[in-house]
Motif scaffolding. Structure first.
Motif, mmCIF file in Angstrom:
data_model
loop_
_atom_site.group_PDB
_atom_site.id
_atom_site.type_symbol
_atom_site.label_atom_id
_atom_site.label_comp_id
_atom_site.label_asym_id
_atom_site.label_seq_id
_atom_site.Cartn_x
_atom_site.Cartn_y
_atom_site.Cartn_z
ATOM 1 N N GLY A 12 12.123 -18.121 -10.196
ATOM 2 C CA GLY A 12 11.531 -17.262 -9.166
ATOM 3 C C GLY A 12 10.623 -18.070 -8.246
ATOM 4 N N PHE A 16 3.492 -17.068 -6.053
ATOM 5 C CA PHE A 16 2.832 -17.705 -7.197
ATOM 6 C C PHE A 16 3.503 -19.032 -7.565
ATOM 7 N N PHE A 35 13.840 -22.281 -8.865
ATOM 8 C CA PHE A 35 15.016 -21.533 -8.386
ATOM 9 C C PHE A 35 14.634 -20.118 -7.978
ATOM 10 N N GLN A 37 16.751 -16.426 -6.511
ATOM 11 C CA GLN A 37 18.043 -15.818 -6.200
ATOM 12 C C GLN A 37 18.210 -15.461 -4.713
ATOM 13 N N HIS A 44 8.317 -9.426 0.215
ATOM 14 C CA HIS A 44 8.387 -7.968 0.352
ATOM 15 C C HIS A 44 8.869 -7.562 1.754
ATOM 16 N N MET A 47 8.377 -4.225 3.602
ATOM 17 C CA MET A 47 7.007 -3.781 3.912
ATOM 18 C C MET A 47 6.308 -4.716 4.916
ATOM 19 N N ARG A 53 -1.788 -6.043 7.188
ATOM 20 C CA ARG A 53 -2.547 -7.285 6.995
ATOM 21 C C ARG A 53 -2.550 -7.703 5.532
ATOM 22 N N LEU A 54 -2.809 -8.976 5.324
ATOM 23 C CA LEU A 54 -3.017 -9.473 3.973
ATOM 24 C C LEU A 54 -4.315 -8.857 3.451
ATOM 25 N N GLN A 55 -4.320 -8.454 2.187
ATOM 26 C CA GLN A 55 -5.528 -7.797 1.661
ATOM 27 C C GLN A 55 -6.521 -8.780 1.058
ATOM 28 N N HIS A 118 19.850 -19.327 -5.786
ATOM 29 C CA HIS A 118 20.191 -19.687 -7.165
ATOM 30 C C HIS A 118 19.478 -18.755 -8.133
ATOM 31 N N LYS A 119 20.275 -18.030 -8.910
ATOM 32 C CA LYS A 119 19.686 -17.076 -9.846
ATOM 33 C C LYS A 119 19.720 -17.636 -11.276
ATOM 34 N N VAL A 120 18.597 -17.573 -11.940
ATOM 35 C CA VAL A 120 18.573 -17.993 -13.353
ATOM 36 C C VAL A 120 19.133 -16.835 -14.180
ATOM 37 N N THR A 156 8.653 -14.399 -11.834
ATOM 38 C CA THR A 156 9.694 -13.449 -11.401
ATOM 39 C C THR A 156 9.106 -12.178 -10.791
ATOM 40 N N SER A 201 1.005 1.099 -0.064
ATOM 41 C CA SER A 201 2.336 1.086 0.559
ATOM 42 C C SER A 201 2.681 2.453 1.135
ATOM 43 N N TYR A 340 5.082 -0.652 -8.535
ATOM 44 C CA TYR A 340 5.953 -1.731 -9.024
ATOM 45 C C TYR A 340 5.681 -1.946 -10.503
ATOM 46 N N ASN A 343 8.537 -7.684 -13.519
ATOM 47 C CA ASN A 343 9.956 -8.014 -13.692
ATOM 48 C C ASN A 343 10.074 -9.086 -14.777
HETATM 49 C C1 LIG Z 1 3.990 -4.780 -0.286
HETATM 50 C C2 LIG Z 1 3.051 -5.618 -1.104
HETATM 51 C C3 LIG Z 1 1.962 -6.208 -0.490
HETATM 52 C C4 LIG Z 1 1.080 -6.981 -1.241
HETATM 53 N N1 LIG Z 1 -0.005 -7.519 -0.602
HETATM 54 C C5 LIG Z 1 -0.878 -8.240 -1.297
HETATM 55 C C6 LIG Z 1 -2.044 -8.783 -0.660
HETATM 56 O O1 LIG Z 1 -2.243 -8.601 0.533
HETATM 57 N N2 LIG Z 1 -2.901 -9.513 -1.422
HETATM 58 C C7 LIG Z 1 -2.700 -9.713 -2.753
HETATM 59 O O2 LIG Z 1 -3.522 -10.367 -3.389
HETATM 60 N N3 LIG Z 1 -1.611 -9.212 -3.386
HETATM 61 C C8 LIG Z 1 -0.704 -8.494 -2.693
HETATM 62 N N4 LIG Z 1 0.398 -7.977 -3.332
HETATM 63 C C9 LIG Z 1 0.562 -8.279 -4.778
HETATM 64 C C10 LIG Z 1 1.144 -9.703 -5.054
HETATM 65 O O3 LIG Z 1 0.454 -10.658 -4.358
HETATM 66 C C11 LIG Z 1 2.568 -9.797 -4.672
HETATM 67 O O4 LIG Z 1 3.305 -8.880 -5.400
HETATM 68 C C12 LIG Z 1 3.180 -11.212 -4.830
HETATM 69 O O5 LIG Z 1 4.421 -11.202 -4.157
HETATM 70 C C13 LIG Z 1 3.358 -11.649 -6.247
HETATM 71 O O6 LIG Z 1 3.976 -12.916 -6.218
HETATM 72 P P1 LIG Z 1 5.008 -13.405 -7.303
HETATM 73 O O7 LIG Z 1 5.275 -14.837 -6.990
HETATM 74 O O8 LIG Z 1 4.567 -13.058 -8.651
HETATM 75 O O9 LIG Z 1 6.295 -12.503 -7.165
HETATM 76 P P2 LIG Z 1 7.305 -12.006 -6.078
HETATM 77 O O10 LIG Z 1 6.779 -12.167 -4.699
HETATM 78 O O11 LIG Z 1 7.756 -10.677 -6.523
HETATM 79 O O12 LIG Z 1 8.517 -13.039 -6.229
HETATM 80 C C14 LIG Z 1 9.308 -13.123 -7.379
HETATM 81 C C15 LIG Z 1 10.562 -13.884 -7.023
HETATM 82 O O13 LIG Z 1 11.307 -14.096 -8.223
HETATM 83 C C16 LIG Z 1 12.685 -14.056 -7.876
HETATM 84 N N5 LIG Z 1 13.427 -13.837 -9.110
HETATM 85 C C17 LIG Z 1 13.286 -12.832 -10.012
HETATM 86 N N6 LIG Z 1 14.157 -13.009 -11.028
HETATM 87 C C18 LIG Z 1 14.833 -14.151 -10.784
HETATM 88 C C19 LIG Z 1 15.863 -14.866 -11.468
HETATM 89 N N7 LIG Z 1 16.358 -14.439 -12.614
HETATM 90 N N8 LIG Z 1 16.332 -15.997 -10.919
HETATM 91 C C20 LIG Z 1 15.845 -16.448 -9.727
HETATM 92 N N9 LIG Z 1 14.897 -15.813 -9.026
HETATM 93 C C21 LIG Z 1 14.391 -14.688 -9.559
HETATM 94 C C22 LIG Z 1 12.760 -12.919 -6.860
HETATM 95 O O14 LIG Z 1 13.905 -13.059 -6.058
HETATM 96 C C23 LIG Z 1 11.467 -13.108 -6.075
HETATM 97 O O15 LIG Z 1 11.664 -13.875 -4.910
HETATM 98 C C24 LIG Z 1 1.296 -7.193 -2.624
HETATM 99 C C25 LIG Z 1 2.379 -6.582 -3.240
HETATM 100 C C26 LIG Z 1 3.245 -5.799 -2.497
HETATM 101 C C27 LIG Z 1 4.393 -5.143 -3.195
#
Ligand SMILES: Cc1cc2nc3c(=O)[nH]c(=O)nc-3n(C[C@H](O)[C@H](O)[C@H](O)COP(=O)(O)OP(=O)(O)OC[C@H]3O[C@@H](n4cnc5c(N)ncnc54)[C@H](O)[C@@H]3O)c2cc1C
Length: 432
Positions: A12, A16, A35, A37, A44, A47, A53-55, A118-120, A156, A201, A340, A343
């Motif tokens: 993913g 992060f 990797f 997918q 997002h 949205m 704005r970023l929070q 690329h999906k794991v 993820t 949201s 949410y 995952n």
């Molecule tokens: C609409 C929205 C706005 C937000 N705004 C803020 C904000 O302003 N400030 C804040 O602090 N937080 C915010 N958040 C919360 C948080 O920051 C986000 O959810 C952030 O995207 C989390 O990052 P992440 O890397 O964990 O996951 P994600 O952004 O969800 O990314 C996970 C990635 O993993 C990939 N993936 C999953 N499974 C697999 C697999 N098997 N193989 C390959 N790839 C895979 C997916 O395709 C995806 O790209 C927000 C959340 C949402 C939903």
């Protein structure tokens, strides 16, 4: 099978793991590949509404809180795009959400260790070799390749939660807020649109629909189970709970107590930003000018427990829980803002016997973000850790700090200094 054994394979690439990938570029001792997918980085996308704005302040970019001199800082992105002056005159810390996405895409394009499309799909642990085998499917060719890794990091993220009552309908008409922009044209053509839920949201979708009502005069309804359309706690001293100090404080409680604390922290993340509420109120006022019947309803204290297809429209069964009163409401489009959930990839179960699980079926996590395991090769986790590390786990500002800790652990040395105290207030009585 690629015979190379990576020090770290990332699953993913959301913000992060993208932050981790970016920080690792300056650390040649750790050989990594990540990797995702998706065909390319996209944060997002449903949205990314104009005006949202970023929070968190822009300093919660992918690297600054670990290393302000890193070339992948937001300020360097602005410099490279020749936008420093407009940003300087803008005088704002909360950048547009679309700009954050563009910034992350810029970083992704610069990095060599990220593979999109690329999906794991599977994981295996080879006990004798002491490494993992990661099966990765190329989304274009559907071919599956295998990569070997001493350690893994799961980033993820989360998936939209769509309760059962809203499943099984046309996705054009009944959909999660995560798909809002893809379905906005459908809303424009509808006679009635209902938004359910009162998180950020839902509020952003409602604000957008309210803005467009002058041109597209659908009946608009907003329903929430909550007592009010309440605002998030955003005061400076309150948000210190999104600090490393609070994570450390929270982490040390027994699991049962952590669950109890977490359940009491709704106001930190479940409500609506006060500026969004102000925008909505201003738009309601604007809509009401020379308009006796605005055709906009806001209904609080009301739980939606069922919807049924009724010809071209949907009948929504509602329950005002304080009055114990049932009623129905009809709408052509239903937008569900039910949040949410983490995952957790299903293939983690194939390593189940190595991992410690709590009595609620959640993995146990060490303070330094490793899964608690009975083997020497680590799986670090960026997502699905609210139960262990608390309310700040999904906050962008804490992700970079978490990556400092992960990198220090991988290196076995304090590459990034970690301090005992970062914020003004104490949480821990022993620190008083
Ligand atoms: C609409 C929205 C706005 C937000 N705004 C803020 C904000 O302003 N400030 C804040 O602090 N937080 C915010 N958040 C919360 C948080 O920051 C986000 O959810 C952030 O995207 C989390 O990052 P992440 O890397 O964990 O996951 P994600 O952004 O969800 O990314 C996970 C990635 O993993 C990939 N993936 C999953 N499974 C697999 C697999 N098997 N193989 C390959 N790839 C895979 C997916 O395709 C995806 O790209 C927000 C959340 C949402 C939903």
């Amino acid at each position: 099978m690629d015979n190379h054994v990576y020090d770290l394979v990332g699953v993913g690439i959301g913000p992060f793991n993208l932050s981790l990938a970016a920080l690792l570029e300056d650390i040649p001792e750790i050989d990594s590949v990540f990797f995702d997918q998706k065909p390319h980085f996209d944060w997002h996308p449903g949205m990314l509404i104009v005006g949202t704005r970023l929070q968190v302040p822009f300093m919660a970019d992918l690297v600054t809180l670990a290393d302000p001199t890193n070339k992948y800082s937001f300020l360097n992105y602005l410099a490279q795009k020749n936008r420093l002056y407009p940003f300087y005159f803008l005088q704002r810390l909360d950048i547009p959400r679309r700009e954050y996405n563009d910034y992350c895409q810029w970083v992704e394009n610069e990095l060599d260790n990220c593979r999109f499309g690329h999906k794991v799909v599977d994981l295996e642990y080879l006990e004798n070799e002491g490494h993992y085998v990661v099966s990765v499917q190329n989304m274009e060719t559907e071919e599956i390749g295998q990569y070997q890794a001493k350690n893994l990091v799961l980033g993820t993220g989360s998936s939209p939660r769509l309760p059962k009552a809203f499943q099984g309908f046309s996705s054009e008409n009944v959909f999660h807020t995560a798909e809002f922009l893809d379905r906005q044209d459908r809303c424009r053509q509808a006679k009635s649109v209902t938004v359910i839920g009162s998180g950020q949201s839902s509020a952003e979708a409602f604000r957008e629909l309210l803005k467009e009502r002058m041109e597209h005069p659908y009946k608009l309804t907003w329903i929430t189970r909550s007592r009010s359309f309440f605002s998030m706690e955003e005061s400076k001293l309150t948000v210190e709970q999104f600090s490393p100090d609070y994570v450390n404080y929270f982490y040390r409680f027994p699991q049962e107590k952590k669950d109890e604390i977490f359940a009491s922290q709704d106001l930190l993340y479940k409500g609506i930003s006060s500026h969004t509420i102000t925008d909505i109120y201003n738009l309601l006022y604007e809509n009401s000018v020379s308009n006796e019947d605005m055709n906009v309803d806001l209904q609080v204290l009301t739980e939606v427990h069922d919807i049924k297809e009724k010809g071209d429209t949907y009948e929504i069964s509602c329950h005002q829980w304080e009055q114990n009163h049932d009623f129905t409401h009809e709408s052509d489009v239903v937008i569900v803002g039910t949040g949410y959930h983490p995952n957790v990839p299903p293939f983690i179960k194939s390593l189940s016997s190595y991992i410690a699980w709590d009595d609620k079926g959640r993995y146990e996590v060490e303070p330094d973000y490793r899964l608690r395991m009975n083997i020497p090769n680590q799986i670090y986790v960026q997502s699905g850790i609210s139960h262990s590390h608390g309310v700040g786990s999904t906050n962008l500002g804490l992700a970079v700090h978490r990556n400092k800790i992960i990198i220090n652990h991988l290196l076995g040395e304090e590459k990034f200094p970690i301090y005992d105290k970062y914020v003004f207030q104490n949480f821990d009585a022993e620190k008083f």
